[in-house]
Write an enzyme that holds these catalytic residues in place. Sequence first.
Site, PDB file in Angstrom:
ATOM      1  N   ASP A  67       0.594  -1.224   0.375  1.00 33.68           N
ATOM      2  CA  ASP A  67      -0.021   0.200  -0.290  1.00 33.68           C
ATOM      3  C   ASP A  67       0.506   1.587   0.301  1.00 33.68           C
ATOM      4  O   ASP A  67       2.213   1.114   0.276  1.00 33.68           O
ATOM      5  CB  ASP A  67      -0.960   0.202   1.331  1.00 33.68           C
ATOM      6  CG  ASP A  67      -0.195  -0.183   3.064  1.00 33.68           C
ATOM      7  OD1 ASP A  67       0.915  -1.062   2.347  1.00 33.68           O
ATOM      8  OD2 ASP A  67      -1.089  -0.811   3.259  1.00 33.68           O
ATOM      9  N   ASN A 136      -7.612  -2.683  14.537  1.00 32.42           N
ATOM     10  CA  ASN A 136      -8.833  -3.153  13.892  1.00 32.42           C
ATOM     11  C   ASN A 136      -8.920  -4.092  12.711  1.00 32.42           C
ATOM     12  O   ASN A 136      -9.949  -5.274  12.155  1.00 32.42           O
ATOM     13  CB  ASN A 136      -9.153  -1.822  13.018  1.00 32.42           C
ATOM     14  CG  ASN A 136      -8.453  -1.222  12.220  1.00 32.42           C
ATOM     15  OD1 ASN A 136      -8.069  -1.941  11.754  1.00 32.42           O
ATOM     16  ND2 ASN A 136      -9.509  -0.033  11.368  1.00 32.42           N
ATOM     17  N   HIS A 138      -7.603  -5.020  10.202  1.00 31.39           N
ATOM     18  CA  HIS A 138      -6.820  -4.542   8.722  1.00 31.39           C
ATOM     19  C   HIS A 138      -6.041  -4.918   7.837  1.00 31.39           C
ATOM     20  O   HIS A 138      -4.519  -5.425   9.026  1.00 31.39           O
ATOM     21  CB  HIS A 138      -6.730  -3.053   8.421  1.00 31.39           C
ATOM     22  CG  HIS A 138      -5.527  -1.710   8.882  1.00 31.39           C
ATOM     23  ND1 HIS A 138      -6.116  -1.053   9.256  1.00 31.39           N
ATOM     24  CD2 HIS A 138      -4.522  -1.906   9.079  1.00 31.39           C
ATOM     25  CE1 HIS A 138      -4.649  -0.708   9.530  1.00 31.39           C
ATOM     26  NE2 HIS A 138      -3.860  -1.376   9.327  1.00 31.39           N
ATOM     27  N   GLU A 143      -9.749  -1.837   5.124  1.00 23.28           N
ATOM     28  CA  GLU A 143     -10.005  -1.451   6.632  1.00 23.28           C
ATOM     29  C   GLU A 143     -11.461  -1.862   6.825  1.00 23.28           C
ATOM     30  O   GLU A 143     -12.165  -2.963   5.600  1.00 23.28           O
ATOM     31  CB  GLU A 143     -10.563  -0.360   6.874  1.00 23.28           C
ATOM     32  CG  GLU A 143      -9.165   0.603   6.312  1.00 23.28           C
ATOM     33  CD  GLU A 143      -8.430   1.083   8.250  1.00 23.28           C
ATOM     34  OE1 GLU A 143      -8.387  -0.093   9.188  1.00 23.28           O
ATOM     35  OE2 GLU A 143      -7.847   2.322   7.761  1.00 23.28           O
TER      36      GLU A 143
HETATM   37  C1  F6R Z   1       1.898  -1.434   5.939  1.00 21.41           C
HETATM   38  C2  F6R Z   1      -0.067  -1.862   6.377  1.00 21.41           C
HETATM   39  C3  F6R Z   1       0.073  -1.628   7.373  1.00 21.41           C
HETATM   40  C4  F6R Z   1       0.500  -2.070   8.297  1.00 21.41           C
HETATM   41  C5  F6R Z   1      -0.704  -2.417  10.145  1.00 21.41           C
HETATM   42  C6  F6R Z   1       0.817  -2.470  11.830  1.00 21.41           C
HETATM   43  O1  F6R Z   1       2.343  -1.842   4.867  1.00 21.41           O
HETATM   44  O2  F6R Z   1      -0.434  -2.405   4.997  1.00 21.41           O
HETATM   45  O3  F6R Z   1      -1.467  -2.843   7.404  1.00 21.41           O
HETATM   46  O4  F6R Z   1       0.860  -3.480   8.384  1.00 21.41           O
HETATM   47  O5  F6R Z   1      -1.068  -0.515  10.258  1.00 21.41           O
HETATM   48  O6  F6R Z   1       1.460  -1.092  11.190  1.00 21.41           O
HETATM   49  P1  F6R Z   1       2.307  -1.900  12.708  1.00 21.41           P
HETATM   50  O7  F6R Z   1       3.192  -2.861  12.323  1.00 21.41           O
HETATM   51  O8  F6R Z   1       2.969  -0.135  12.720  1.00 21.41           O
HETATM   52  O9  F6R Z   1       1.572  -1.975  14.008  1.00 21.41           O
END
Ligand code: F6R
Length: 263
Positions: A67, A136, A138, A143
């Site tokens: 992403d 959440n 995701h 989301e």
């Molecule tokens: C990042 C991504 C997100 C993260 C998630 C966890 O490319 O796709 O889904 O993996 O938000 O983020 P952290 O590792 O910072 O807790």
Amino acid sequence: MQIVILADAELIAKYGADLIQKQISAKPCSVLGLATGSTPVALYGELIEANRSGALSFHSVSTFNLDEYLGLEGSHPQSYRHFMNEHLFNHIDIDIHNTAVPPGNAVNPIDACRDYEASIEAKGGIDIQLLGIGRNGHIGFNEPSSGLSSRTRVKTLTQATIADNARFFSEGEFQPHLSMTMGIGTIMDSRKVVLLATGASKADAIKATVEGPLTASCPASALQMHRDAVLVLDEAAAAKLSGREFYKHTERENQKLLAQLGI
Ligand code: F6R
């Protein structure tokens, strides 16, 4: 799902890096799906170390990131392209032309999303997809309420995700509320998925992913339908799993079997 529960974040990074290293050893022209965020940083450190020591080469590897923020140039310090250059690509022997991050600055993001899917397909699909998970549930920026067979597209971030990621932006700095993300269908198409989660803040999302219903309300629960998904968790992230002891037992049995077979 294979659930691996390890003592700490360092062991998780080593375990995840080892899976990627095995993939590249078996197929030097592997296609990796990569993630940003705090969780994979230590794993990238392990890969950099393996590359420096000569144990691993990225010479023929291609990568696709999950992403990117919509509206940020790749040179922007908060862009995921910048993150990947800083945390991995600048330190290994990969050809930067073989690294793809969704183009957050695309003039036509809808076309760009379609092109991103086509480039993944043109490379023969993703061999191993690395994932973190949001509080959440995701994965990527899919989301809650994301379609379970969605493809790469523009997505609006929830207030919870915006708040979680605000730590990377300075006060008053523009923080995008939109993203381009691989869809859940895109992730499900990868041949192997490795999801890493550390810390108590992820425990509810992990519980819902592993032991909750398959539902768009927890996008990561789609992995229940994946043919080869490995969840690598620390004790805090695994703390709410009712089947925790069974998963540990299963993993010990798996390891015994692999050792007997010499794998
Ligand atoms: C990042 C991504 C997100 C993260 C998630 C966890 O490319 O796709 O889904 O993996 O938000 O983020 P952290 O590792 O910072 O807790």
